[in-house]
Motif scaffolding. Sequence first.
Motif, PDB file in Angstrom:
ATOM      1  N   GLU A 268       5.867   5.313  15.386  1.00  0.00           N
ATOM      2  CA  GLU A 268       5.308   4.381  14.919  1.00  0.00           C
ATOM      3  C   GLU A 268       6.143   3.111  14.778  1.00  0.00           C
ATOM      4  N   PHE A 269       7.184   3.121  14.414  1.00  0.00           N
ATOM      5  CA  PHE A 269       8.277   1.790  14.367  1.00  0.00           C
ATOM      6  C   PHE A 269       8.272   1.118  15.815  1.00  0.00           C
ATOM      7  N   ARG A 270       8.603   2.073  16.847  1.00  0.00           N
ATOM      8  CA  ARG A 270       8.633   1.369  18.070  1.00  0.00           C
ATOM      9  C   ARG A 270       7.370   0.861  18.639  1.00  0.00           C
ATOM     10  N   LYS A 271       6.170   1.268  18.244  1.00  0.00           N
ATOM     11  CA  LYS A 271       4.934   1.001  18.631  1.00  0.00           C
ATOM     12  C   LYS A 271       4.728  -0.402  17.620  1.00  0.00           C
ATOM     13  N   ALA A 272       5.275  -0.817  16.576  1.00  0.00           N
ATOM     14  CA  ALA A 272       5.216  -1.828  15.846  1.00  0.00           C
ATOM     15  C   ALA A 272       6.324  -3.015  16.178  1.00  0.00           C
ATOM     16  N   LYS A 273       6.864  -2.696  17.505  1.00  0.00           N
ATOM     17  CA  LYS A 273       7.978  -3.267  18.005  1.00  0.00           C
ATOM     18  C   LYS A 273       9.190  -3.805  16.939  1.00  0.00           C
ATOM     19  N   TYR A 274       9.516  -2.840  16.255  1.00  0.00           N
ATOM     20  CA  TYR A 274      10.567  -2.763  15.232  1.00  0.00           C
ATOM     21  C   TYR A 274      10.279  -3.588  14.135  1.00  0.00           C
ATOM     22  N   ASN A 275       9.432  -4.278  13.852  1.00  0.00           N
ATOM     23  CA  ASN A 275       9.000  -5.312  13.027  1.00  0.00           C
ATOM     24  C   ASN A 275       8.414  -4.652  11.533  1.00  0.00           C
ATOM     25  N   LYS A 276       7.889  -3.486  11.519  1.00  0.00           N
ATOM     26  CA  LYS A 276       7.263  -2.975  10.419  1.00  0.00           C
ATOM     27  C   LYS A 276       7.927  -1.815   9.683  1.00  0.00           C
ATOM     28  N   PRO A 277       8.368  -1.752   8.623  1.00  0.00           N
ATOM     29  CA  PRO A 277       9.144  -0.538   7.982  1.00  0.00           C
ATOM     30  C   PRO A 277       8.407   0.671   8.157  1.00  0.00           C
ATOM     31  N   PRO A 278       9.106   1.835   8.534  1.00  0.00           N
ATOM     32  CA  PRO A 278       8.170   3.102   8.780  1.00  0.00           C
ATOM     33  C   PRO A 278       7.833   3.740   7.620  1.00  0.00           C
ATOM     34  N   THR A 279       6.992   4.678   7.607  1.00  0.00           N
ATOM     35  CA  THR A 279       6.417   5.279   6.588  1.00  0.00           C
ATOM     36  C   THR A 279       7.146   6.846   6.771  1.00  0.00           C
ATOM     37  N   PHE A 280       7.920   6.982   5.386  1.00  0.00           N
ATOM     38  CA  PHE A 280       8.645   8.635   5.742  1.00  0.00           C
ATOM     39  C   PHE A 280       7.903   9.511   4.800  1.00  0.00           C
ATOM     40  N   HIS A 281       7.750  10.632   5.251  1.00  0.00           N
ATOM     41  CA  HIS A 281       7.333  11.783   4.063  1.00  0.00           C
ATOM     42  C   HIS A 281       8.315  13.043   4.117  1.00  0.00           C
ATOM     43  N   TYR A 282       8.204  13.544   2.830  1.00  0.00           N
ATOM     44  CA  TYR A 282       9.292  14.414   2.558  1.00  0.00           C
ATOM     45  C   TYR A 282       8.665  15.568   2.029  1.00  0.00           C
ATOM     46  N   ARG A 283       9.496  16.680   1.783  1.00  0.00           N
ATOM     47  CA  ARG A 283       9.025  18.087   1.638  1.00  0.00           C
ATOM     48  C   ARG A 283       8.564  17.914   0.128  1.00  0.00           C
ATOM     49  N   LEU A 284       7.650  18.738  -0.112  1.00  0.00           N
ATOM     50  CA  LEU A 284       7.141  18.712  -1.486  1.00  0.00           C
ATOM     51  C   LEU A 284       8.136  19.372  -2.450  1.00  0.00           C
ATOM     52  N   MET A 285       7.933  18.675  -3.713  1.00  0.00           N
ATOM     53  CA  MET A 285       9.151  18.996  -4.674  1.00  0.00           C
ATOM     54  C   MET A 285       9.005  20.428  -5.180  1.00  0.00           C
ATOM     55  N   PRO A 286       9.968  21.200  -4.995  1.00  0.00           N
ATOM     56  CA  PRO A 286       9.872  22.564  -5.403  1.00  0.00           C
ATOM     57  C   PRO A 286      10.150  22.877  -6.937  1.00  0.00           C
ATOM     58  N   ILE A 287      10.857  21.783  -7.776  1.00  0.00           N
ATOM     59  CA  ILE A 287      11.159  21.894  -9.228  1.00  0.00           C
ATOM     60  C   ILE A 287      10.395  20.832  -9.963  1.00  0.00           C
ATOM     61  N   ASP A 288      10.714  21.023 -11.107  1.00  0.00           N
ATOM     62  CA  ASP A 288      10.248  20.100 -12.229  1.00  0.00           C
ATOM     63  C   ASP A 288      11.495  19.495 -12.739  1.00  0.00           C
ATOM     64  N   ALA A 289      11.902  18.463 -12.378  1.00  0.00           N
ATOM     65  CA  ALA A 289      13.253  17.812 -12.637  1.00  0.00           C
ATOM     66  C   ALA A 289      13.571  17.702 -14.178  1.00  0.00           C
ATOM     67  N   ASP A 290      12.366  17.392 -14.947  1.00  0.00           N
ATOM     68  CA  ASP A 290      12.415  17.302 -16.467  1.00  0.00           C
ATOM     69  C   ASP A 290      12.838  18.552 -17.064  1.00  0.00           C
ATOM     70  N   HIS A 291      12.227  19.599 -16.449  1.00  0.00           N
ATOM     71  CA  HIS A 291      12.311  20.896 -17.160  1.00  0.00           C
ATOM     72  C   HIS A 291      14.058  21.365 -16.694  1.00  0.00           C
ATOM     73  N   LEU A 292      14.338  21.366 -15.733  1.00  0.00           N
ATOM     74  CA  LEU A 292      15.663  21.716 -15.036  1.00  0.00           C
ATOM     75  C   LEU A 292      16.770  20.920 -16.074  1.00  0.00           C
ATOM     76  N   LYS A 293      16.548  19.659 -16.340  1.00  0.00           N
ATOM     77  CA  LYS A 293      17.416  18.994 -17.157  1.00  0.00           C
ATOM     78  C   LYS A 293      17.476  19.318 -18.534  1.00  0.00           C
ATOM     79  N   ARG A 294      16.364  19.968 -19.031  1.00  0.00           N
ATOM     80  CA  ARG A 294      16.160  20.329 -20.351  1.00  0.00           C
ATOM     81  C   ARG A 294      17.239  21.715 -20.367  1.00  0.00           C
ATOM     82  N   LYS A 295      17.196  22.454 -19.258  1.00  0.00           N
ATOM     83  CA  LYS A 295      17.944  23.782 -19.134  1.00  0.00           C
ATOM     84  C   LYS A 295      19.318  23.175 -19.027  1.00  0.00           C
ATOM     85  N   LEU A 296      19.571  22.332 -18.328  1.00  0.00           N
ATOM     86  CA  LEU A 296      21.130  21.857 -17.986  1.00  0.00           C
ATOM     87  C   LEU A 296      21.568  21.319 -19.304  1.00  0.00           C
ATOM     88  N   TYR A 297      20.883  20.499 -20.366  1.00  0.00           N
ATOM     89  CA  TYR A 297      21.547  20.109 -21.439  1.00  0.00           C
ATOM     90  C   TYR A 297      21.463  21.315 -22.399  1.00  0.00           C
TER      91      TYR A 297
END
Length: 615
Positions: A268-297
């Motif tokens: 996609e970045f090549r097609k835009a001739k390197y002038n449009k920022p790419p769109t990145f996708h990430y793995r689904l979040m397997p955790i609840d960060a707030d819940h883990l923080k509560r356990k942490l403290y």
Amino acid sequence: MIESITDSFIKKITRSLKRGKQVHRRLPQGGLLYIDRPLPFLVLFRHPAGEPDHPTADFLKANASYIIARQEQTEELRPLVQSIARAMADEFGAFMIIELTAAPDNPAEAPLFKVLGPEKHLPTTTETIAKELQSIKLTRIHTSVEVESNEPLLQEPLCLMPEEDLKKHSVLMMGLQLKPIYRNATTGKIYPLLLRTLREKVANAIKKTVFDFVSVQTTHHPVHFQALGRQSVNRVVWRIDKQLTSISDQFRFLLLVTPVNNNEAWAEFRKAKYNKPPTFHYRLMPIDADHLKRKLYNISIEKVDDPTLGYLFRDKRHELDKMLTMLSDRNTPDFLYSSMQLYGTVTDQLLKVAEGILATIPEPERSGKPDIIPVPEFVAQAEREIAFLKEQYPDLDSGVDVRDDVVGLIVSKGRLNVGTDARIPRHRAEALIQHEVGTHILTYFNGKAQPLHQLYVGSPGYEELQEGLAVLSEWLVGGLDQDRMRILAARVVAVYHLTKGCSFVDNFWRLKDEYHFDDETAWNVAMRVHRGGGLTKDAVYLRGLVHLLNYLKEGNELEPLLIGKIRQDYIPIVQELIYRNVLRPMPIKPRYLLDSSIRPKLEQLKTGISVFNLL
């Protein structure tokens, strides 16, 4: 808990010590007797009559041999202390008692420390403790030490051992009075951070004093003052270690902040001739960060009375907190700010080194197609190296996974992940195997061989030393080429401009136009640095290498750094825990430490070598 200190109780304690056993018993009215193993010293604290002084009593819990009791129990305490002193003096040839007290009423003119020592007997021991206490540095607090006679300790009503008995059994009686600056004199409220810091520093001063005494006066010859620390670790430490590890094991941080659509985003970045920022996708979040923080403290780290292990656990909790914050902020501008706190930024000095490398090393000539090793062949070579490590440590449970959602190479939880489209030049294959297997997998399992899980989970900030070691291993096996050094320098430059507000597109074009990287290399560097919202981790490769070379130039050894996933300033902590027999010798060594042909390179590092001399 016993109701009174009887003759029968005293005989049991003495008998256990003579048999070489640990003694851990409750005393009347909340007192405590703890002797980790037979040792030629005892630290003592008696709560003043009336209201108990628990904060000052806590100073003793950092020691391997102590008694906490009450002043009104002196009559009962006297035969117990005398019995222990005589038995251990017979065992070691001499014995030392240090009684800790808090100065009354906290008068402003009182010194921070007052040492009570014998005026004529063993002046060097008194000088040692005074010198060690004087060297304690506290923010905005003046350290003052006064030395007086120990005569008050030898007089009634507080005398625990008559002067004649002290001489007869070669027992040294000393006192250490603390000005209780860790407590508000008006409200009685405790300042916990100051208390913790002072407790750790006083414990070290006591150990160094005892070390000086026992090395000269007794048959006990510890190799280091830290060897006088506690060897037995109580159950709360292992429980907290396990709880922190459990939270750390619930997510794979690097995989969660690495795009899963790298190839599509690149197209996609090549097609835009390197002038449009790419769109990145990430793995689904397997955790609840707030819940883990509560356990942490909810983890009760404050219950750890060992200063070294308590520091290690607090440090890890702080890092996990930052990581969970970053995962919550993934793909937002806030991600970058936590990344800068966790991995640091680029100093002017490091930027000069990076720019110097890019200016000094010429742009590589591209003649013909590079010889790329097929992924199955690389995997087979990596598996042979894993088998080599397994010969040294049969419990090593590792392997190689080929994945289409991974870019290049990533080690996670002791396994090597190889991207299906990984393009690895054949001449770099062995270097990358030493980087990933000979460093990252090796230190993971060296850490896992230890009873303390934090050594394989990773101490906070371990990445800098890890990547420095990994890059150095590439040089040791002859695979650190100019292209690789230019990429490490480019990562530093890209991180620097990222933190100054530079966009993905601008960073990409800077790498292309100013530093003459090809399109795909510029993309890979920019993607790594801008992933997740801005990850400053990639600056640690060159920074770690520079710091590691300076460390080796100072005459330090490489091998101790491989005991687990630690950072450089953890070396004294690890060494202390080894002296105390809390940690074991590491079971696995990398191939380059066992290969005699590489030894001249290792010796060369000790003479002093800069990153510019590596090529």
